[in-house]
Design an enzyme around this catalytic site. Structure first.
Site, PDB file in Angstrom:
ATOM      1  N   SER A  39      -9.812   1.576   2.713  1.00  0.00           N
ATOM      2  CA  SER A  39      -8.914   2.446   1.936  1.00  0.00           C
ATOM      3  C   SER A  39      -7.879   1.426   1.002  1.00  0.00           C
ATOM      4  O   SER A  39      -7.577   1.989   0.089  1.00  0.00           O
ATOM      5  CB  SER A  39      -8.133   3.512   2.658  1.00  0.00           C
ATOM      6  OG  SER A  39      -7.319   2.811   3.561  1.00  0.00           O
ATOM      7  N   SER A  51      -9.771  -0.460   6.912  1.00  0.00           N
ATOM      8  CA  SER A  51      -9.288  -0.277   5.599  1.00  0.00           C
ATOM      9  C   SER A  51      -8.476  -1.607   5.033  1.00  0.00           C
ATOM     10  O   SER A  51      -8.360  -1.618   3.656  1.00  0.00           O
ATOM     11  CB  SER A  51      -8.046   0.761   5.541  1.00  0.00           C
ATOM     12  OG  SER A  51      -9.064   2.014   5.394  1.00  0.00           O
ATOM     13  N   LYS A  53       0.832  -1.198   0.031  1.00  0.00           N
ATOM     14  CA  LYS A  53      -0.126  -0.050   0.035  1.00  0.00           C
ATOM     15  C   LYS A  53       0.670   1.246   0.067  1.00  0.00           C
ATOM     16  O   LYS A  53       1.785   1.449   0.663  1.00  0.00           O
ATOM     17  CB  LYS A  53      -0.760  -0.016   1.378  1.00  0.00           C
ATOM     18  CG  LYS A  53      -2.088   1.044   1.566  1.00  0.00           C
ATOM     19  CD  LYS A  53      -2.759   0.993   2.412  1.00  0.00           C
ATOM     20  CE  LYS A  53      -3.922   2.105   2.575  1.00  0.00           C
ATOM     21  NZ  LYS A  53      -4.911   1.968   3.751  1.00  0.00           N
TER      22      LYS A  53
HETATM   23  N1  GLN Z   1     -12.913   3.833   5.835  1.00  0.00           N
HETATM   24  C1  GLN Z   1     -12.335   4.238   7.192  1.00  0.00           C
HETATM   25  C2  GLN Z   1     -12.340   5.862   7.200  1.00  0.00           C
HETATM   26  O1  GLN Z   1     -12.416   6.413   6.221  1.00  0.00           O
HETATM   27  C3  GLN Z   1     -11.238   3.463   7.667  1.00  0.00           C
HETATM   28  C4  GLN Z   1      -9.948   3.838   6.993  1.00  0.00           C
HETATM   29  C5  GLN Z   1      -8.848   3.080   7.415  1.00  0.00           C
HETATM   30  O2  GLN Z   1      -8.909   2.172   8.026  1.00  0.00           O
HETATM   31  N2  GLN Z   1      -7.638   3.604   7.180  1.00  0.00           N
HETATM   32  O3  GLN Z   1     -11.645   6.429   8.158  1.00  0.00           O
END
Ligand code: GLN
Length: 485
Positions: free
Chosen positions: A154, A178, A79
């Site tokens: 994400s 994410s 990532k």
């Molecule tokens: N979707 C969640 C957010 O927008 C989690 C993001 C993450 O785990 N980096 O914060």
């Protein structure tokens, strides 16, 4: 079968027996990426020449016969929120568009020490902010099961990449879901281990009290293989405790006779898609057939967790993103006339809308007049959530919930309303707030789209998650179904 379709375990065996070479394996993945990434847009950077050079080295080492790394010659993707020395690391944000790190994150050092080969950097929501990759400043990724849909986020570039066999595994980050939510939407195995089990050093910080770096794989056993390598105390991350690291593959075949699984009733009400609900209910029956005992429980604080997360997380985001000021590193505005303008213009130009939204919310919740009403209150609720999980896990071995309330949604469907996007995280953020380990595993399909099930364990008890996921995977074979892309 093409070599890029192998699991880590299969590739390890074939490489050790010299049935295949690392050059062939890496080349198969590179061809697959070239063939599919126009459609999927999972990579923000690739490093193919270096990867092939390293594959040759790995083949030499294997041919010599001496000691080789546990991941010798095995290709992966990382990532773009994890620092890789010499390969751009952008956080999918214009702010870091040309940033090339001078050092590796601890997890990268560990992978490299075991001979893993990095093919490139995976697309994601900028700074990890999002649930669809649509917040990437460089364009979103696509879901390999239906390219008109999002892969989740994400870490959506990584899950789409593993699901479509571009790489054998990926590393993602999970602050509020994410790794798990995009794994659910793409049909991969995604682990967020206990907070502190794996070093965060060299991961670009989002919410430091929540951030975890973990594996995205094609099987449960592969996730255990990667955790074996990543887990452990790191002097560079003060939140990694000195807790013994077991061999996570050792008890994976133990079966789940008599295992007690808690099913929180609140997770099956409200906004849960009825087809997802059906799939999870069938999965619970399957686990019972394997000898588990499932029992309904109440998780009262489930509904408060999202509100709590969306105060704690932006508070930490506003502080962590403070360092991007146009001076030390990152985007530097060309038309600033004085110091104040450098700060203001560089940040205004470098950050996207979602990062700005979170910086503003976090600055507000931490400000002198509102700190007690928001941040302090949210931290109190966080403690209550943690205690409620602990109370349940004193009586049960695991908690089971859906990972995501819906299967993959259409690109553009939720972008106009951040609040509906935030609802995607309803089942994942409570676990992050409690710091517990959880894994999303494939649990069937709805209209040819994968559905994920989340197994949540006791602190530092990833082993029970692995043996349960493995037993279920062997019995159902859901993870073996491949997208046609
Ligand atoms: N979707 C969640 C957010 O927008 C989690 C993001 C993450 O785990 N980096 O914060």
């Amino acid at each position: 079968m093409n070599l890029n379709q192998l699991t880590i375990k299969q590739a390890q065996e074939k490489l050790a027996k010299k049935e295949i070479s690392s050059v062939d394996l890496v080349s198969a993945c590179i061809s697959r990426i070239k063939e599919t990434d126009d459609k999927l847009h999972n990579f923000l950077a690739t490093d193919f020449d270096n990867a092939l050079k390293q594959a040759k080295e790995s083949d030499k080492k294997i041919a010599k016969g001496g000691k080789i790394g546990k991941l010798e010659g095995i290709p992966c993707g990382i990532k773009d929120l994890i620092l890789t020395k010499g390969i751009t690391t952008t956080a999918a944000s214009h702010m870091l568009k040309n940033y090339v790190p001078l050092f590796d994150a601890t997890v990268i050092t560990k992978l490299k020490n075991e001979g893993a080969i990095i093919l490139g950097k995976h697309n994601c929501d900028a700074w990890g902010h999002g649930s669809s990759t649509e917040n990437s400043d460089f364009g979103h990724s696509h879901n390999p099961w239906d390219i008109t849909r999002v892969p989740g986020g994400s870490s959506g570039g990584g899950t789409s990449s593993v699901a479509s066999d571009q790489v054998l595994f990926a590393l993602g980050t999970d602050t509020g879901g994410s790794i798990r939510q995009p794994s659910s939407l793409c049909g991969t195995y995604g682990l967020k281990q206990t907070y502190g089990r794996v070093s965060r050093y060299g991961g670009i910080s989002m919410g430091s009290s929540l951030d975890c770096i973990g594996p995205i794989t094609k099987t449960t056993e592969d996730a255990a293989i990667i955790l074996n390598i990543l887990a452990g105390q790191d002097a560079k991350d003060g939140t990694t405790p000195d807790v013994k690291v077991p061999d996570y593959t050792k008890n994976i075949n133990d079966g789940i006779k008599g295992l007690k699984i808690a099913i929180p009733k609140q997770a099956f009400a409200g906004g849960l898609d009825p087809d997802v609900k059906n799939s999870i209910n069938v999965a619970i029956k399957d686990l019972e057939k394997l000898g588990a005992i499932a029992e309904e429980v109440s998780l009262e604080y489930l509904d408060s967790a999202l509100a709590c997360y969306y105060i704690v997380m932006p508070s930490e985001v506003s502080s962590n993103l403070g360092r991007y000021d146009g001076i030390r590193y990152g985007h530097n505005s060309k038309d600033a006339k004085d110091l104040m303008e450098i700060y203001i213009k560089s940040r205004a130009e470098g950050f996207g809308a979602e990062a700005k939204r979170r910086i503003m919310i976090g600055t507000y919740t931490l400000s002198a007049g509102y700190y007690d009403a928001y941040y302090k209150k949210a931290m109190q609720v966080r403690t209550l959530i943690k205690q409620e999980f602990e109370n349940i896990l004193n009586k049960f071995d695991l908690i089971l919930m859906p990972t995501s309330p819906t299967p993959a949604f259409k690109i553009g469907e939720k972008t106009s309303d951040p609040l509906t996007m935030y609802l995607e995280d309803i089942y994942t953020v409570p676990v992050s707030l409690a710091g517990l380990p959880a894994m999303s595993i494939p649990a069937g399909f709805v209209n040819n789209l994968p559905v994920g099930m989340q197994l949540i364990g006791k602190q530092f008890d990833e082993e029970t998650i692995f043996k349960t996921a493995h037993a279920y995977e062997q019995a159902t074979g859901w993870g073996e179904v491949k997208p046609k892309i």
